[in-house]
Design an enzyme around this catalytic site. Structure first.
Site, PDB file in Angstrom:
ATOM      1  CB  CYS A  78       9.508  -9.349   3.294  1.00 57.59           C
ATOM      2  SG  CYS A  78       8.728 -10.665   2.393  1.00 57.59           S
ATOM      3  CD  GLU A  79       7.974 -12.527   9.553  1.00 55.99           C
ATOM      4  OE1 GLU A  79       6.840 -12.839   9.934  1.00 55.99           O
ATOM      5  OE2 GLU A  79       8.893 -12.230  10.345  1.00 55.99           O
ATOM      6  CG  HIS A  80       5.282 -12.678   4.797  1.00 54.75           C
ATOM      7  ND1 HIS A  80       4.853 -11.378   4.947  1.00 54.75           N
ATOM      8  CD2 HIS A  80       4.999 -13.301   5.955  1.00 54.75           C
ATOM      9  CE1 HIS A  80       4.313 -11.235   6.136  1.00 54.75           C
ATOM     10  NE2 HIS A  80       4.399 -12.384   6.774  1.00 54.75           N
ATOM     11  CG  HIS A  81       7.175 -13.252  -0.613  1.00 58.21           C
ATOM     12  ND1 HIS A  81       6.418 -12.243  -0.057  1.00 58.21           N
ATOM     13  CD2 HIS A  81       6.300 -14.124  -1.159  1.00 58.21           C
ATOM     14  CE1 HIS A  81       5.141 -12.487  -0.269  1.00 58.21           C
ATOM     15  NE2 HIS A  81       5.037 -13.620  -0.931  1.00 58.21           N
ATOM     16  CD  GLN A 119       7.697  -0.324   6.071  1.00 56.10           C
ATOM     17  OE1 GLN A 119       7.797  -0.833   4.951  1.00 56.10           O
ATOM     18  NE2 GLN A 119       7.347   0.927   6.247  1.00 56.10           N
ATOM     19  CG  HIS A 147       7.766  -3.877   1.153  1.00 57.58           C
ATOM     20  ND1 HIS A 147       8.024  -4.672   2.244  1.00 57.58           N
ATOM     21  CD2 HIS A 147       7.534  -2.630   1.639  1.00 57.58           C
ATOM     22  CE1 HIS A 147       7.937  -3.940   3.351  1.00 57.58           C
ATOM     23  NE2 HIS A 147       7.646  -2.699   3.005  1.00 57.58           N
ATOM     24  CB  CYS A 149       7.423  -9.388  -1.612  1.00 59.80           C
ATOM     25  SG  CYS A 149       6.866  -8.205  -0.382  1.00 59.80           S
TER      26      CYS A 149
END
Length: 188
Positions: A78-81, A119, A147, A149
């Site tokens: 995931c690009e956030h975490h 996703q 996920h 995260c």
């Protein structure tokens, strides 16, 4: 990406920043391993989705039903975490005079999954690439992922699955075809 996103020295600094000793025996090779791992996990940036798909005209001349491949492995971050997410994809399409090598659908998923992702974007990128390069009558993509995260931080709910879908072409408005795709995509 031709080189690893971070150097071994970067990973040594990371280990130090989390309170570890990068000279400890168990961690001596970790910076090299992590650097190689991230090069692998982000290899999709260097791949052209069109090159992943081998299109054939032979064999599809008269075939006009759904072709569905289920349980395609999905491994991404995931690009956030930068936390992993993983699961399975199902891809279906109705040919328009051309078919694609079935293993190429797995390569297409891998091409986009080996990028920092969400996703939802991953799902539509796969569908759009198939529509663009194969030009079928219909494309459907369903992705089910867990996920880390969500599972390992924050709310920490283990085992939840996120399900996304993309329907293009005739799958948008043809309710019978849509129902057939979802029936074939459903886990047994």
């Amino acid at each position: 990406m031709s080189e690893a996103p971070f150097t071994e020295q970067d990973w040594r600094r990371f280990l130090t920043s989390v309170g570890e000793d990068p000279t400890r025996t168990g961690l001596l090779e970790t910076p090299s391993r992590v650097s190689k791992a991230w090069k692998h996990w982000t290899a999709g940036y260097a791949q052209d989705p069109a090159q992943c798909l081998k299109v054939f005209e032979d064999g599809a001349e008269e075939y006009n039903e759904l072709i569905v491949v289920r349980n395609i492995p999905v491994y991404s971050h995931c690009e956030h975490h930068l936390a992993p997410f993983f699961g399975k994809a199902t891809i279906g399409y109705v040919p328009n005079g051309k078919i694609v090598g079935l293993s190429k659908l797995t390569r297409l998923v891998d091409c986009y999954a080996k990028r920092l992702q969400v996703q939802e974007r991953l799902t539509i990128q796969i569908a759009n690439a198939l529509l663009t390069h194969l030009q079928p009558k219909a494309v459907g993509v369903v992705i089910r992922c867990r996920h880390l995260c969500m599972e390992s931080r924050g709310i920490r709910t283990q085992g939840e699955e996120t399900v996304t879908s993309a329907m293009l072409g005739e799958l948008l408005n043809n309710q019978a075809l849509r129902a057939e795709f979802f029936a074939l995509a459903r886990e047994a």
